[in-house]
Design a protein around this motif. Structure first.
Motif, mmCIF file in Angstrom:
data_model
loop_
_atom_site.group_PDB
_atom_site.id
_atom_site.type_symbol
_atom_site.label_atom_id
_atom_site.label_comp_id
_atom_site.label_asym_id
_atom_site.label_seq_id
_atom_site.Cartn_x
_atom_site.Cartn_y
_atom_site.Cartn_z
ATOM 1 N N SER A 29 0.814 -1.214 0.000
ATOM 2 C CA SER A 29 0.000 0.000 0.000
ATOM 3 C C SER A 29 0.853 1.272 0.000
ATOM 4 N N ARG A 30 2.153 1.106 0.173
ATOM 5 C CA ARG A 30 3.104 2.226 0.255
ATOM 6 C C ARG A 30 2.863 3.100 1.480
ATOM 7 N N GLN A 31 2.094 2.600 2.434
ATOM 8 C CA GLN A 31 1.920 3.311 3.696
ATOM 9 C C GLN A 31 3.237 3.266 4.463
ATOM 10 N N VAL A 32 3.473 4.269 5.298
ATOM 11 C CA VAL A 32 4.680 4.314 6.119
ATOM 12 C C VAL A 32 4.355 3.732 7.496
ATOM 13 N N VAL A 33 5.136 2.730 7.913
ATOM 14 C CA VAL A 33 4.922 2.097 9.216
ATOM 15 C C VAL A 33 5.520 2.996 10.299
ATOM 16 N N SER A 34 4.676 3.372 11.258
ATOM 17 C CA SER A 34 5.120 4.205 12.370
ATOM 18 C C SER A 34 5.428 3.370 13.614
ATOM 19 N N TYR A 35 4.586 2.355 13.860
ATOM 20 C CA TYR A 35 4.843 1.490 15.010
ATOM 21 C C TYR A 35 4.281 0.089 14.763
ATOM 22 N N TYR A 36 4.780 -0.841 15.593
ATOM 23 C CA TYR A 36 4.349 -2.234 15.531
ATOM 24 C C TYR A 36 3.745 -2.632 16.871
ATOM 25 N N GLN A 37 2.907 -3.664 16.821
ATOM 26 C CA GLN A 37 2.413 -4.322 18.018
ATOM 27 C C GLN A 37 2.581 -5.826 17.818
ATOM 28 N N LEU A 38 2.973 -6.519 18.899
ATOM 29 C CA LEU A 38 3.133 -7.971 18.882
ATOM 30 C C LEU A 38 1.892 -8.615 19.493
ATOM 31 N N VAL A 62 1.421 -3.822 22.872
ATOM 32 C CA VAL A 62 2.111 -2.573 23.221
ATOM 33 C C VAL A 62 2.644 -1.918 21.948
ATOM 34 N N GLU A 63 2.441 -0.614 21.824
ATOM 35 C CA GLU A 63 2.948 0.125 20.659
ATOM 36 C C GLU A 63 4.459 0.325 20.789
ATOM 37 N N VAL A 64 5.208 -0.144 19.804
ATOM 38 C CA VAL A 64 6.663 -0.003 19.791
ATOM 39 C C VAL A 64 7.044 0.735 18.507
ATOM 40 N N PRO A 65 7.718 1.891 18.630
ATOM 41 C CA PRO A 65 8.083 2.661 17.439
ATOM 42 C C PRO A 65 8.895 1.829 16.444
ATOM 43 N N ALA A 66 8.576 2.002 15.168
ATOM 44 C CA ALA A 66 9.277 1.271 14.117
ATOM 45 C C ALA A 66 10.672 1.820 13.891
ATOM 46 N N PHE A 87 3.206 -16.270 17.154
ATOM 47 C CA PHE A 87 3.206 -14.819 17.256
ATOM 48 C C PHE A 87 3.054 -14.188 15.877
ATOM 49 N N ALA A 88 2.569 -12.956 15.870
ATOM 50 C CA ALA A 88 2.454 -12.164 14.652
ATOM 51 C C ALA A 88 2.546 -10.695 15.053
ATOM 52 N N VAL A 89 2.912 -9.852 14.102
ATOM 53 C CA VAL A 89 2.943 -8.416 14.361
ATOM 54 C C VAL A 89 1.903 -7.726 13.490
ATOM 55 N N ALA A 90 1.445 -6.600 13.988
ATOM 56 C CA ALA A 90 0.593 -5.708 13.214
ATOM 57 C C ALA A 90 1.361 -4.413 13.047
ATOM 58 N N ALA A 91 1.282 -3.819 11.872
ATOM 59 C CA ALA A 91 1.970 -2.558 11.578
ATOM 60 C C ALA A 91 0.920 -1.456 11.468
ATOM 61 N N TYR A 92 1.265 -0.282 11.991
ATOM 62 C CA TYR A 92 0.337 0.848 12.000
ATOM 63 C C TYR A 92 1.007 2.108 11.459
ATOM 64 N N THR A 93 0.192 2.971 10.872
ATOM 65 C CA THR A 93 0.678 4.282 10.431
ATOM 66 C C THR A 93 0.659 5.232 11.627
ATOM 67 N N ARG A 94 1.220 6.416 11.440
ATOM 68 C CA ARG A 94 1.219 7.427 12.495
ATOM 69 C C ARG A 94 -0.215 7.760 12.933
ATOM 70 N N LEU A 98 -4.291 0.446 10.506
ATOM 71 C CA LEU A 98 -3.678 -0.871 10.391
ATOM 72 C C LEU A 98 -3.188 -1.054 8.961
ATOM 73 N N VAL A 99 -1.881 -1.171 8.768
ATOM 74 C CA VAL A 99 -1.300 -1.308 7.434
ATOM 75 C C VAL A 99 -1.746 -2.614 6.811
ATOM 76 N N GLY A 100 -2.277 -2.551 5.618
ATOM 77 C CA GLY A 100 -2.771 -3.724 4.917
ATOM 78 C C GLY A 100 -4.133 -4.188 5.399
ATOM 79 N N GLY A 101 -4.671 -3.523 6.419
ATOM 80 C CA GLY A 101 -5.999 -3.845 6.919
ATOM 81 C C GLY A 101 -6.097 -5.128 7.727
ATOM 82 N N ALA A 102 -4.946 -5.744 8.071
ATOM 83 C CA ALA A 102 -4.975 -7.001 8.809
ATOM 84 C C ALA A 102 -3.674 -7.207 9.575
ATOM 85 N N ILE A 103 -3.734 -8.096 10.559
ATOM 86 C CA ILE A 103 -2.526 -8.487 11.284
ATOM 87 C C ILE A 103 -1.600 -9.242 10.322
#
Length: 107
Positions: A29-38, A62-66, A87-94, A98-103
């Protein structure tokens, strides 16, 4: 490029704690990942997939900066020894999208 993050990379594990880092990820999606959650859960049963609601241990969700001065490290604590987890991660924009709309993919 991928729609969702690949499984996280295991960095360190003890009987009760696991440390991960996000695998390299270029969103389609070319979105910029700002943080991840596990997220994580027991790996019992067949076709086990981690969901956004799987936050049952300390450090999950927990939100962890990318990016930043320190490497992105995702930690989960309070695990039981002799139990297998996935385990899996989810990526989020600023903006918290939710990047890609899914975990990401489960490992």
């Amino acid at each position: 490029a991928a729609p969702v993050p690949p499984p996280p990379q295991l960095v360190y594990i003890t009987s009760t704690t696991a440390l991960f880092r996000p695998s390299p990820f270029r969103p389609q999606s070319r979105q910029v990942v700002s943080y991840y959650q596990l997220f994580g859960r027991f790996s019992s049963g067949s076709n086990v997939k981690v969901r956004l609601s799987d936050r049952g241990y300390a450090g999950l969700g927990v939100e962890v900066p990318a990016e930043g001065t320190l490497p992105c490290v995702l930690e989960v604590r309070g695990l039981d020894s002799n139990v297998e987890y996935v385990f899996a991660v989810a990526a989020y924009t600023r903006a918290g999208e939710l990047v890609g709309g899914a975990i990401g993919e489960t490992d």
